[in-house]
Write a protein that holds these residues in place. Structure first.
Motif, PDB file in Angstrom:
ATOM      1  N   ARG A  76       1.007  -1.224  -0.006  1.00 59.80           N
ATOM      2  CA  ARG A  76      -0.051   0.137   0.082  1.00 59.80           C
ATOM      3  C   ARG A  76       0.869   1.300  -0.060  1.00 59.80           C
ATOM      4  NH1 ARG A  76      -4.777  -1.903   4.381  1.00 59.80           N
ATOM      5  NH2 ARG A  76      -5.918  -2.991   2.910  1.00 59.80           N
ATOM      6  N   ARG A  77       1.945   1.187   0.848  1.00 55.09           N
ATOM      7  CA  ARG A  77       2.832   2.552   1.052  1.00 55.09           C
ATOM      8  C   ARG A  77       3.524   2.532  -0.298  1.00 55.09           C
ATOM      9  NH1 ARG A  77       7.806   3.482   1.303  1.00 55.09           N
ATOM     10  NH2 ARG A  77       8.524   1.623   1.476  1.00 55.09           N
ATOM     11  N   VAL A  78       3.903   1.654  -1.066  1.00 54.78           N
ATOM     12  CA  VAL A  78       4.802   1.833  -2.371  1.00 54.78           C
ATOM     13  C   VAL A  78       3.721   2.246  -3.518  1.00 54.78           C
ATOM     14  CG1 VAL A  78       5.870   0.449  -4.151  1.00 54.78           C
ATOM     15  CG2 VAL A  78       6.556   0.193  -1.635  1.00 54.78           C
ATOM     16  N   GLY A  79       2.548   1.550  -3.417  1.00 49.43           N
ATOM     17  CA  GLY A  79       1.379   2.063  -4.340  1.00 49.43           C
ATOM     18  C   GLY A  79       0.994   3.611  -4.253  1.00 49.43           C
ATOM     19  N   LYS A  80       0.973   3.850  -2.738  1.00 51.31           N
ATOM     20  CA  LYS A  80       0.412   5.263  -2.979  1.00 51.31           C
ATOM     21  C   LYS A  80       1.854   6.155  -3.130  1.00 51.31           C
ATOM     22  CE  LYS A  80      -0.716   8.347   1.061  1.00 51.31           C
ATOM     23  NZ  LYS A  80      -0.902   8.793   2.607  1.00 51.31           N
ATOM     24  N   LYS A  81       3.030   5.816  -2.820  1.00 44.96           N
ATOM     25  CA  LYS A  81       4.344   6.506  -3.456  1.00 44.96           C
ATOM     26  C   LYS A  81       4.297   6.687  -4.893  1.00 44.96           C
ATOM     27  CE  LYS A  81       9.239   6.915  -2.597  1.00 44.96           C
ATOM     28  NZ  LYS A  81      10.172   5.789  -1.784  1.00 44.96           N
ATOM     29  N   LEU A  82       4.010   5.559  -5.632  1.00 42.08           N
ATOM     30  CA  LEU A  82       3.850   5.604  -7.054  1.00 42.08           C
ATOM     31  C   LEU A  82       2.937   6.399  -7.766  1.00 42.08           C
ATOM     32  CD1 LEU A  82       4.650   1.638  -7.812  1.00 42.08           C
ATOM     33  CD2 LEU A  82       6.138   4.169  -8.529  1.00 42.08           C
ATOM     34  N   ARG A  83       1.682   6.435  -7.078  1.00 44.96           N
ATOM     35  CA  ARG A  83       0.334   7.073  -7.447  1.00 44.96           C
ATOM     36  C   ARG A  83       0.866   8.614  -7.425  1.00 44.96           C
ATOM     37  NH1 ARG A  83      -2.395   3.309  -4.966  1.00 44.96           N
ATOM     38  NH2 ARG A  83      -2.718   4.246  -3.310  1.00 44.96           N
ATOM     39  N   GLN A  84       1.353   8.968  -6.068  1.00 45.23           N
ATOM     40  CA  GLN A  84       1.826  10.467  -6.183  1.00 45.23           C
ATOM     41  C   GLN A  84       3.010  10.926  -6.935  1.00 45.23           C
ATOM     42  OE1 GLN A  84       3.217  10.722  -2.114  1.00 45.23           O
ATOM     43  NE2 GLN A  84       0.933  10.743  -1.161  1.00 45.23           N
ATOM     44  N   LYS A  85       3.700  10.101  -7.363  1.00 48.65           N
ATOM     45  CA  LYS A  85       5.024  10.287  -8.218  1.00 48.65           C
ATOM     46  C   LYS A  85       4.175  10.409  -9.660  1.00 48.65           C
ATOM     47  CE  LYS A  85       9.491   8.690  -8.930  1.00 48.65           C
ATOM     48  NZ  LYS A  85      10.508   7.566  -8.806  1.00 48.65           N
ATOM     49  N   SER A  86       3.186   9.687 -10.019  1.00 50.72           N
ATOM     50  CA  SER A  86       2.807   9.834 -11.451  1.00 50.72           C
ATOM     51  C   SER A  86       1.742  11.039 -11.389  1.00 50.72           C
ATOM     52  CB  SER A  86       1.893   8.426 -11.839  1.00 50.72           C
ATOM     53  OG  SER A  86       0.765   8.420 -11.213  1.00 50.72           O
ATOM     54  N   ASP A  87       1.171  11.470 -10.487  1.00 49.74           N
ATOM     55  CA  ASP A  87       0.434  12.819 -10.281  1.00 49.74           C
ATOM     56  C   ASP A  87       1.498  14.022 -10.287  1.00 49.74           C
ATOM     57  OD1 ASP A  87      -1.781  11.293 -10.425  1.00 49.74           O
ATOM     58  OD2 ASP A  87      -2.220  11.476  -8.258  1.00 49.74           O
TER      59      ASP A  87
END
Length: 92
Positions: A79-90
């Motif tokens: 979950r933490r990595v997914g959130k980080k990736l989503r923030q990076k892509s945004d």
């Protein structure tokens, strides 16, 4: 004659006034419904890998709890990595 059903075969409870012959029919119907549920369960169990269940049941409670904790930690990390990736892509 009065028949009292108390969560019989998972069908709920209630009081039913019926004749003796009708009472037998009710009981037979309930038995048939219960048998159908068991057959349905058997069909579902064909797809279950029982070896994994048996292996888990060989573990102590503490071992199973520790295994469960490791899985929860992995989920939190994903979950933490997914959130980080989503923030990076945004672009944040």
């Amino acid at each position: 004659m009065s028949i009292v059903l108390q969560n019989t075969f998972g069908l709920g409870g209630g009081r039913f006034a019926v004749s003796r012959a009708a009472g037998h029919c009710v009981i037979l119907t309930l038995m048939k419904m219960a048998a159908a549920k068991l057959e349905n369960l058997s069909e579902r169990m064909r797809d279950v890998d029982r070896t994994l269940l048996r292996e888990n049941l060989k573990l102590t409670f503490e071992q199973r709890a520790h295994k469960h904790l490791r899985v929860l930690q992995m989920v939190e990390e994903l979950r933490r990595v997914g959130k980080k990736l989503r923030q990076k892509s945004d672009g944040r």
